[in-house]
Every structure is written in C-alpha cells, then in structure tokens.
Design a protein around this motif. Structure first.
Motif, short mmCIF file in Angstrom:
data_model
loop_
_atom_site.label_atom_id
_atom_site.label_comp_id
_atom_site.label_asym_id
_atom_site.label_seq_id
_atom_site.Cartn_x
_atom_site.Cartn_y
_atom_site.Cartn_z
N HIS A 132 -60.93 -22.02 46.80
CA HIS A 132 -61.32 -20.74 46.20
C HIS A 132 -61.36 -19.64 47.27
CE1 HIS A 132 -63.08 -22.37 42.20
NE2 HIS A 132 -62.26 -23.27 42.73
N HIS A 140 -56.94 -19.07 38.41
CA HIS A 140 -57.89 -20.16 38.62
C HIS A 140 -59.23 -19.87 37.92
CE1 HIS A 140 -58.75 -24.01 40.09
NE2 HIS A 140 -59.72 -23.65 40.91
N GLU A 197 -56.22 -28.17 41.05
CA GLU A 197 -57.14 -28.31 39.91
C GLU A 197 -56.54 -27.49 38.76
OE1 GLU A 197 -60.91 -26.53 40.68
OE2 GLU A 197 -61.93 -27.47 39.00
N TYR A 216 -56.25 -26.46 35.39
CA TYR A 216 -56.98 -26.53 34.11
C TYR A 216 -55.98 -26.62 32.97
CZ TYR A 216 -60.36 -23.69 36.90
OH TYR A 216 -61.20 -23.15 37.85
N HIS A 224 -56.82 -23.62 43.35
CA HIS A 224 -58.04 -24.13 43.98
C HIS A 224 -57.90 -24.23 45.49
CE1 HIS A 224 -61.82 -26.43 44.16
NE2 HIS A 224 -61.24 -27.08 45.14
ZN LIG Z 1 -61.34 -24.80 41.72
#
Ligand SMILES: [Zn+2]
Length: 295
Positions: free
Chosen positions: A47, A123, A179, A181, A249
C-alpha cells in the motif's frame, strides 16, 4: 515610438491578456489527471500510495497531452485542487476510513462527476461502505468492493485473454502475484461495465483464507471454475469515464512491465488523452522501486 501609439499597444496587450483566461474554465478538455495518494499504511512495500503516485506521475509526465497534478497524505487541503481536472485517480486505503467519503467529499466528487470528470480507483480505494459511497461508486466507476460480498485473497491470475480495448495497446499477457480482489459489487447485470483483466481463480483461492475477513463465503464457492473481473472500465452517459483496478498491494509489482503499462495506459484513457502507439513506456529499475517508500 510616439506616446499615443505606445498607449494603444498597451491597451491592446491588456485586452488580449484578458481574453485568454476566458477561453478555459470547463471540464471538457483532456489530459489533466489529478492523482490523490492516501497516507502511510501497512508494512514497507505494501500500500505504497505515495511512492506509487510518484511513479505514476513520473511515467505520465512526458506523455503528450497529459498534465499531472499530485496530492499526498489522503486528500487535498483545498477543493480547488480539482479545478479543471479531466480525471481524478484515487490510490488510498478505503472502507470506513476512505478519504473520499469523509466530510462532504462525496458531494464534491458528485459535482465533479456531473461536470463530466472521470474517476479511477485502485486497490483498497475501490472499497467503500455499502451505505456510504457504495451507490455512488457503482454509478461513477461501475462497482465497488463490498465487505462480505467481495473477496481479497492473494493469488496469481494469468491475464492472457486481452481484448482490443485501447487500454491494452502495447500490453502483453502477464501474471502478477497480488491481492486481486474479486466478486466486486457491480451495477445490476454489469450494465456499462467493460471487463478488462479477467481470470478464473482456482478452487484453492476461492476456499481461502482471504486476507480479511478470511472467508470463505458460499457465493464465492458456488462460482468455482467461473471467471472473475479484477479490473474494468466504464463509459458514463455524461461522457465521463470510470476505471477500477483491484491489484496494487505490493509496490514491487510496478516492476512488471505489463502491469505498469496497463495501469498507465488506463490513466491516459481515463483523462481522455491519446494512448501512445506502443502504450506508455516508462523504465522502472529495481533501485527506482526502493525510492519514496513509507517508513
Ligand atoms: Zn492490500
């Protein structure tokens, strides 16, 4: 030069000076992208909103037709930061603490959208509470991450079925551990949503654990074998555009040439400028990826 001719010249100059600014002032140009980075979050290398925005800025600054403004630490202190924006792209932590839903910022964004401004989110920034921003994000960018409906496992999708959407100009198939989603809460029947990056998660990925909450959820397991959308584009009826991207990420993923080019192309598209013939090319070294990281 005689005095009255000199005066005439000055008057003429002042008149033409005054005419210039009147020509600007609406949002229907192209190329002005406002990048907003959230504050520090997670461990170093994860991040990395500030470092990511600085990288995007550097890579886009020399693309013909693009003008980049950047803001760090969550949200610009002055609403004027969005004046004359053609597109706004958010890279920040989301959920209840999403900077875009604090104070009267949803209304500020609504006003920009009404003016035809495009919006991108990357993200965690695609996650807003269902009852505070959910409806708006669905309208503005086509969908959002909804807690307990969407899932956030770490996995390695393979993007090898690239469409002829302009965002793919110069992009080769790629696969990046992130990551990513999925099970995004899209508009009903995904009306107006153009899938960009799509892959079918393995059964293991569906079974979890997800990063948070760990899951698994029945509706995620029921779709075993099905493809899932992890990045998408929207063209709104008002002419504005939307872009959602669930990866991002790990900062080191900017080191992947195709991951990078895909996002950079998307931002040029979002701002309404022309994507270069081979896509946005921008060298990023391992050393570059160590720069600007949050402590
Ligand atoms: Zn993340």
């Amino acid at each position: 030069m005689n005095k009255s001719f000199g005066t005439l010249l000055i008057v003429f100059f002042l008149l033409s000076w005054n005419i210039e600014p009147a020509a600007g002032g609406d949002h229907h140009g192209s190329g002005h992208l406002v990048l907003v980075a959230g504050g520090p979050s997670h461990s170093t290398g994860e991040h990395e909103h500030r470092a990511g925005v600085l990288l995007m800025e550097r890579c886009l600054a020399n693309v013909p037709g693009m003008e980049i403004s950047t803001h760090f630490g969550g949200w610009p202190s002055d609403d004027g930061a969005f004046d004359d924006a053609d597109a706004v792209h958010l890279f920040m932590d989301g959920g209840g603490g999403h900077p875009a839903i604090q104070d009267d910022r949803l209304q500020l964004l609504e006003d920009l959208i009404d003016d035809g401004v495009s919006l991108g989110a990357m993200h965690y920034a695609v996650e807003v509470p269902k009852d505070r921003g959910g409806e708006q994000f669905m309208d503005w960018i086509g969908g959002y991450y909804e807690t307990h409906f969407s899932a956030n496992p770490m996995w390695d999708p393979v993007f090898d079925n690239l469409s002829n959407h302009p965002i793919f100009i110069g992009v080769e198939p790629f696969s990046v551990h992130d990551e990513w989603y999925f099970s995004i809460r899209f508009r009903e029947d995904q009306v107006g949503v153009t899938p960009l990056l799509v892959d079918a998660p393995s059964d293991d990925v569906r079974e979890g654990p997800y990063v948070h909450p760990h899951g698994p959820y029945d509706h995620i397991l029921e779709r075993k074998g099905e493809s899932e959308i992890v990045s998408w584009a929207v063209e709104r009826k008002d002419g504005g555009r939307g872009f959602g991207f669930t990866g991002g990420h790990f900062h080191e993923n900017w080191g992947d040439e195709n991951f990078r080019k895909f996002v950079l192309n998307a931002l040029v598209w979002l701002a309404g400028a022309d994507i270069p013939a081979n896509g946005v090319e921008c060298a990023v070294t391992d050393a570059d990826l160590e720069e600007n990281l949050d402590e």
